[in-house]
Write an enzyme that holds these catalytic residues in place. Structure first.
Site, PDB file in Angstrom:
ATOM      1  N   ASP A 194     -30.008  17.495  46.507  1.00 14.25           N
ATOM      2  CA  ASP A 194     -29.685  17.751  47.910  1.00 14.25           C
ATOM      3  C   ASP A 194     -30.692  18.748  48.467  1.00 14.25           C
ATOM      4  OD1 ASP A 194     -28.151  18.021  50.427  1.00 14.25           O
ATOM      5  OD2 ASP A 194     -26.609  16.985  49.281  1.00 14.25           O
ATOM      6  N   HIS A 213     -31.096  14.776  53.093  1.00 19.71           N
ATOM      7  CA  HIS A 213     -30.630  15.678  52.026  1.00 19.71           C
ATOM      8  C   HIS A 213     -31.709  15.870  50.958  1.00 19.71           C
ATOM      9  CE1 HIS A 213     -26.441  16.208  53.335  1.00 19.71           C
ATOM     10  NE2 HIS A 213     -26.477  14.953  53.732  1.00 19.71           N
ATOM     11  N   GLU A 233     -26.293  10.870  56.399  1.00 23.31           N
ATOM     12  CA  GLU A 233     -26.700  12.008  57.215  1.00 23.31           C
ATOM     13  C   GLU A 233     -28.208  12.256  57.179  1.00 23.31           C
ATOM     14  OE1 GLU A 233     -22.826  14.823  57.108  1.00 23.31           O
ATOM     15  OE2 GLU A 233     -24.037  14.898  55.312  1.00 23.31           O
ATOM     16  N   TYR A 252     -11.504  14.694  50.186  1.00 24.16           N
ATOM     17  CA  TYR A 252     -12.570  15.688  50.046  1.00 24.16           C
ATOM     18  C   TYR A 252     -11.921  16.983  49.563  1.00 24.16           C
ATOM     19  CZ  TYR A 252     -16.734  13.326  51.817  1.00 24.16           C
ATOM     20  OH  TYR A 252     -17.823  12.507  51.948  1.00 24.16           O
ATOM     21  N   ASP A 295     -13.155  19.811  48.821  1.00 28.22           N
ATOM     22  CA  ASP A 295     -13.621  21.113  49.311  1.00 28.22           C
ATOM     23  C   ASP A 295     -12.737  21.601  50.457  1.00 28.22           C
ATOM     24  OD1 ASP A 295     -14.776  18.824  50.486  1.00 28.22           O
ATOM     25  OD2 ASP A 295     -16.342  19.997  51.460  1.00 28.22           O
TER      26      ASP A 295
HETATM   27  C1  ACM Z   1     -21.098  13.082  52.754  1.00 25.66           C
HETATM   28  O1  ACM Z   1     -20.076  13.772  52.750  1.00 25.66           O
HETATM   29  N1  ACM Z   1     -22.140  13.426  53.478  1.00 25.66           N
HETATM   30  C2  ACM Z   1     -21.187  11.875  51.965  1.00 25.66           C
END
Ligand code: ACM
Length: 542
Positions: A178, A249, A316, A407, A409
């Site tokens: 990343d 990324h 992204e 997710y 997090d």
């Molecule tokens: C992501 O959460 N950008 C895959």
């Protein structure tokens, strides 16, 4: 412990007749194809009980018998586990089924079976008379660990493979690269790790926080580390799917090799591995040099990872530099592409064909749908269900992992007690009520849903304790969603799940997992002074 406390819940469980006791006379009888599981089961039970469980025929005295055989319609990962007065018989439809049966057996023995030394040497261990018939709902039952934002040393990965196995999860998606770090040794391009695996400092809290820790952070896996991780996973019937994220990324790679960036737009030699969160504007240049470089990277990735799927990210990718780059614009014109979005599709398409030609299948985040894909390519649906629905309707396989549900997090409770109150609240119950198959899909389309995975992005989980806190207990709910044949979300018996979780917390305690307790963080899990992201805004996109 009773058979009714299992997590994930099996298809059918019956308490029946006399059980048995496990002691110094118990033998382990391993049939053909079960030798690896016998070794693993002996290792964990020997550690917990102190009994040797020597090999034996299993036709006199108490035995644990492992066999591959006919389990009817339960499939290769399915099993039938029978406990009676003669011992326990683990019959799997294939070797994986025997392995999952062994995980169930361990739960039946009680939480101390998850310890690594006996508490009471000489204790008799009892198993209730039981018949369990079981098979997974989905073939992809996964966890993503983001080892790029914060490096998780190899021991942490091996530990997580054990934790996944105990929950009958079978795919570890490793997010290896990343903006903030490159974690995989590539022999041909050593600066990826010499430079790209270290950053000078790390943002504390969310991306707009004014705080940094002012300490270098980094680390990477050598190719031997990866071989060890992949082999360790394979012994546990877990596939490791590597992710090399392109064309966004990628700032850590550009910091290591500035020629990979858009050199006609910015001075890429001035870039360093990123020290903040969010999405870097510094993306790969769409040049032949970049393609060739990444082919060389993927050549080594394919040598290391035998997985059917290889993840190429694709999420992204800000297009601003491509808009300003004469080189990128010339490529768009030369190939007659539909602007910068077409350029991204061209980039992904190149690796889609490249991987297909080598017998592998590409998987990427749902942004990759925007350009048309090879028939074998698959999609990780993260921006809600929509990408997954579109992919399944177009005939592509899908792993459902919408940010709104899985997710990890994101914070687990409202209030300021959460160690870093990032994102919106997703409780254990929210994850339990997640269904990977959206109601809109028809029968044929549904078959394209390979399964689901929880994703732990690691901006705010800088060590194993933090990782445990975000992952557990929610991964137990995800495991049940992925394995068990649960009814529609509104009809799920959450109270029964909570009841079984009471037993499961004792297993996690024995395993040494620093989960979030139901009553909230323990004092040492709180972390005052670190800013979280506001929770009342729209769902965040990193
Ligand atoms: C992501 O959460 N950008 C895959």
């Amino acid at each position: 412990m009773t058979a009714a406390d299992l997590i994930p819940a099996p298809r059918a469980v019956r308490t029946a007749g006399a059980g048995c006791a496990l002691d110094e006379d118990t033998v382990l009888a391993a049939g053909p194809g079960t030798e690896a599981t016998a070794r693993r089961l002996r290792a964990v039970l020997q550690a917990a009980t102190g009994y040797a469980l020597p090999p034996g025929r299993g036709d006199g005295g108490t035995a644990i018998r492992l066999a591959v055989g006919d389990t009817g319609t339960l499939g290769p990962e399915g099993y039938r586990l029978t406990v009676d007065a003669t011992g326990a018989t683990l019959l799997g439809g294939g070797p994986a089924g025997v392995f999952w049966a062994a995980q169930t057996l361990r739960q039946l023995l009680g939480p101390d079976a998850f310890r690594r030394a006996p508490l009471t040497p000489g204790r008799r261990w009892t198993l209730p008379g039981t018949v369990v018939e079981d098979a997974p709902r989905f073939r992809w039952r996964g966890l993503l660990l983001d080892v790029a934002r914060h490096f998780l040393p190899k021991d942490g990965i091996l530990r997580y493979l054990d934790l996944m196995a105990a929950h009958k999860l079978n795919v570890l998606h490793l997010h290896l690269t990343d903006d903030q770090g490159w974690r995989l040794q590539i022999r041909r391009h050593p600066r990826l790790t010499e430079i790209g695996s270290w950053r000078a400092r790390t943002k504390l809290g969310h991306r707009a926080s004014p705080l940094w820790d002012e300490r270098p952070h980094g680390g990477f896996y050598t190719q031997d580390d990866i071989r060890e991780i992949v082999a360790y996973a394979a012994e546990r019937h877990i596939t490791v799917v590597p992710e090399i994220d392109v064309p966004g990324h990628s700032q850590a790679a550009i910091a290591a090799y500035p020629e990979l960036g858009n050199t006609d737009v910015i001075d890429t030699t001035a870039l360093s591995v990123w020290d903040t969160w969010g999405v870097s504007p510094n993306v790969l240049a769409p040049t032949d040099t970049t393609l060739r470089f990444y082919e060389e990277v993927f050549e080594e990735v394919l040598e290391l990872f035998p997985s059917e799927f290889v993840h190429i990210g694709g999420d992204e990718c800000p297009k601003d530099q491509w808009r300003r780059s004469a080189t990128a614009q010339a490529r768009i014109k030369g190939l007659g592409l539909a602007g910068e979005d077409g350029l991204q599709a061209w980039f992904i398409g190149h690796f889609d064909r490249w991987l297909s030609a080598r017998g592998r299948r590409l998987i990427g985040w749902d942004e990759i749908l925007e350009g048309g894909l090879a028939p074998g390519a698959a999609v990780s649906s993260w921006r809600g269900y929509a990408g997954g629905i579109a992919a399944a309707r177009a005939g592509h396989d899908v792993v459902m992992c919408p940010e709104q549900y899985v997710y990890l997090d994101h914070r687990q409770a409202p209030g300021e007690d959460e160690p870093v109150p990032i994102g919106f609240v997703r409780t254990l119950e929210d994850v339990y009520r997640f269904d990977p198959v959206p109601a809109q899909l028809t029968g044929d389309e549904r078959r394209h849903v390979l399964g689901t995975q929880a994703n732990l992005w690691s901006e705010v989980t800088e060590d194993q304790g933090r990782v445990d806190y975000q992952v557990f207990p929610r991964l137990a709910a995800l495991a049940e969603v992925a394995w068990s044949d649960l009814p529609a979300p509104a009809e799920r018996d959450h109270a029964d799940f909570e009841r079984r979780m009471a037993a499961h917390y004792r297993r996690l305690d024995a395993l040494g997992v620093a989960y979030r307790p139901p009553s909230g963080p323990r004092p040492w899990q709180r972390r005052p002074g670190i800013l979280g992201r506001p929770i009342d805004g729209p769902p965040p996109h990193r």
